[in-house]
Design an enzyme around this catalytic site. Structure first.
Site, PDB file in Angstrom:
ATOM      1  N   LYS A  16       0.883  -1.149   0.030  1.00 31.65           N
ATOM      2  CA  LYS A  16      -0.027  -0.065  -0.094  1.00 31.65           C
ATOM      3  C   LYS A  16       1.183   1.309   0.007  1.00 31.65           C
ATOM      4  O   LYS A  16       1.736   1.208   1.053  1.00 31.65           O
ATOM      5  CB  LYS A  16      -0.623   0.412   1.344  1.00 31.65           C
ATOM      6  CG  LYS A  16      -2.181  -0.984   1.414  1.00 31.65           C
ATOM      7  CD  LYS A  16      -3.110  -1.021   0.241  1.00 31.65           C
ATOM      8  CE  LYS A  16      -3.766  -2.079   0.258  1.00 31.65           C
ATOM      9  NZ  LYS A  16      -5.311  -2.025  -0.615  1.00 31.65           N
ATOM     10  N   ASP A  49      -0.256   0.222  -4.766  1.00 31.45           N
ATOM     11  CA  ASP A  49      -2.083   0.240  -4.624  1.00 31.45           C
ATOM     12  C   ASP A  49      -1.983   1.307  -3.810  1.00 31.45           C
ATOM     13  O   ASP A  49      -2.155   1.997  -1.972  1.00 31.45           O
ATOM     14  CB  ASP A  49      -2.682  -0.675  -4.041  1.00 31.45           C
ATOM     15  CG  ASP A  49      -4.558  -0.648  -3.717  1.00 31.45           C
ATOM     16  OD1 ASP A  49      -4.738   0.635  -3.816  1.00 31.45           O
ATOM     17  OD2 ASP A  49      -4.847  -1.595  -3.663  1.00 31.45           O
ATOM     18  N   GLU A  77     -11.226  -2.097  -9.191  1.00 32.34           N
ATOM     19  CA  GLU A  77     -11.688  -3.451  -8.281  1.00 32.34           C
ATOM     20  C   GLU A  77     -13.455  -2.460  -7.794  1.00 32.34           C
ATOM     21  O   GLU A  77     -14.128  -2.636  -7.110  1.00 32.34           O
ATOM     22  CB  GLU A  77     -10.864  -3.326  -7.420  1.00 32.34           C
ATOM     23  CG  GLU A  77     -10.443  -2.110  -6.540  1.00 32.34           C
ATOM     24  CD  GLU A  77     -10.169  -1.987  -5.124  1.00 32.34           C
ATOM     25  OE1 GLU A  77     -10.706  -2.205  -4.121  1.00 32.34           O
ATOM     26  OE2 GLU A  77      -8.248  -2.494  -5.900  1.00 32.34           O
ATOM     27  N   ASP A 137     -13.505  -7.229  -9.960  1.00 34.24           N
ATOM     28  CA  ASP A 137     -13.884  -8.052  -8.975  1.00 34.24           C
ATOM     29  C   ASP A 137     -15.120  -9.243  -9.160  1.00 34.24           C
ATOM     30  O   ASP A 137     -15.977  -8.425  -9.328  1.00 34.24           O
ATOM     31  CB  ASP A 137     -13.740  -7.465  -7.664  1.00 34.24           C
ATOM     32  CG  ASP A 137     -13.529  -7.793  -6.062  1.00 34.24           C
ATOM     33  OD1 ASP A 137     -14.712  -9.002  -6.618  1.00 34.24           O
ATOM     34  OD2 ASP A 137     -13.208  -8.027  -5.110  1.00 34.24           O
TER      35      ASP A 137
END
Length: 370
Positions: free
Chosen positions: A174, A203, A255, A278
């Site tokens: 992250k 991310d 996502e 997703d």
């Protein structure tokens, strides 16, 4: 299981709603600390007694709304329909819920139903899901998706070593801390720890404005990221296209997109480098595979978010698949056959029909939400 009649009429839809505490508190730049996740399940049984299972999840809120839509609305819409007609059922539910839904809990509920129907269809055909969907390669490259923004650097590196010991050969971390310099330092440390050319993703969980994302992408260029994920909000397609063009780093997104139609402008408009649906929130298997095929038509690889035990089947049926995400919310504690890794590759099961997930229903019952 062999097919015992020519039709598979849906007779019973059973809904479950559970709140599952995480063994370690997780964190990212948007959702903050995540101490538990919500799991909503559906078991679809046909007139022959065959059963398919689907599920969706949240990071802690709105699970009750999803479970309510499944039990109050979708059960009424889908019962007595032909379960094999997944396309017809998908459209019937989508349009029945469209005016009051068109996204959010309604699409997560539809996703769970659709997963259950595909599982049922594959079970009735005595095929693993990935083969029913076309079959390409059951060995799918896989990465460990860390949810680790607030871990101290030594904790981040220890988590990484633990994932390497489990067999992962690609890692995601992250970013999106208050200081870009801190993000850069952590990515630099990870690159040094993993070595050159080791697949490393980052991310941001929608944290930045477009200009902040471009600045961050340029700062992270030296560390050879496989991709930078969700650099800004999913509503800004043009902004994502600017980041792709100006940031100099491949961009993954999707996502938080809820339909094939939401993916269309991203894919056709050059707003991502990797499409990332997703299956539990984009409309299920039916929608995921359409997104993957659309991406293939534009020569764009498809990756995934969440639900790796289902998605390994989907990517195993996609010639343009890139990496499967092994998600930090893994259900390993509550399923009989966790994901199998071999030399960094996730292996789609070939000896169990359907998606092959067998839940520990008794274990989950202790976590049931009234």
């Amino acid at each position: 299981m062999t097919r015992s009649s020519g039709v598979a009429i849906l007779k019973d839809l059973s809904i479950g709603f559970y709140k599952i505490p995480l063994p370690v508190v997780l964190s990212d730049s948007t959702h903050g600390e995540i101490k538990a996740f919500e799991l909503v399940t559906i078991r679809a049984r046909d007139a022959d007694g065959a059963e398919g299972t689907g599920y969706t999840y949240t990071v802690g809120r709105n699970g009750g709304a999803i479970a309510d839509i499944l039990s109050r609305e979708i059960t009424e819409i889908a019962r007595e329909m032909e379960a094999d007609d997944t396309e017809q059922l998908w459209h019937k539910v989508w349009w029945a819920l469209h005016y009051g839904g068109r996204g959010g809990p309604a699409v997560l509920a539809l996703s769970a139903l659709d997963i259950a129907l595909w599982d049922l269809k594959a079970r009735r055909a005595s095929l693993p899901l990935w083969r029913l969907l076309g079959g390409f390669d059951r060995r799918v490259p896989c990465y460990a998706g860390g949810i680790d923004l607030d871990l101290p650097l030594d904790g981040l590196l220890k988590q990484t070593d633990d994932n390497l010991a489990k067999g992962f050969r690609a890692i995601k971390m992250k970013v999106g801390r208050p200081s870009l310099a801190s993000d850069v330092a952590r990515v630099k440390a990870m690159r040094g720890h993993l070595g050159d050319e080791f697949p490393l993703m980052a991310d941001a969980n929608m944290k930045w404005t477009v200009e902040e994302a471009i600045r961050a992408a340029r700062a992270l260029q030296p560390f050879d990221l496989t991709w930078l994920e969700e650099p800004t909000i999913p509503d800004d397609v043009a902004g994502h296209a600017r980041i792709v063009q100006a940031g100099g780093v491949p961009i993954a997104a999707g996502e938080n997109l809820r339909s094939l139609w939401e993916f269309k402008p991203y894919i056709a408009g050059g707003a991502l480098s990797y499409a990332e649906p997703d299956v539990t929130n984009c409309g299920g298997v039916t929608s995921f595979m359409k997104v993957a095929r659309l991406a293939e038509a534009f020569n764009i690889p498809v990756t995934s978010h969440g639900a790796h035990d289902i998605t390994v089947h989907l990517l195993a049926a996609c010639p343009n698949r890139s990496y499967l995400e092994a998600h930090g919310f893994g259900l390993d504690r509550y399923i009989e056959h966790p994901l199998v890794l071999e030399q960094g590759m996730a292996i789609a099961p070939d000896h169990r029909p359907g998606h092959g997930i067998a839940f520990d229903w008794k274990g989950l019952e202790r976590l049931s939400v009234a």
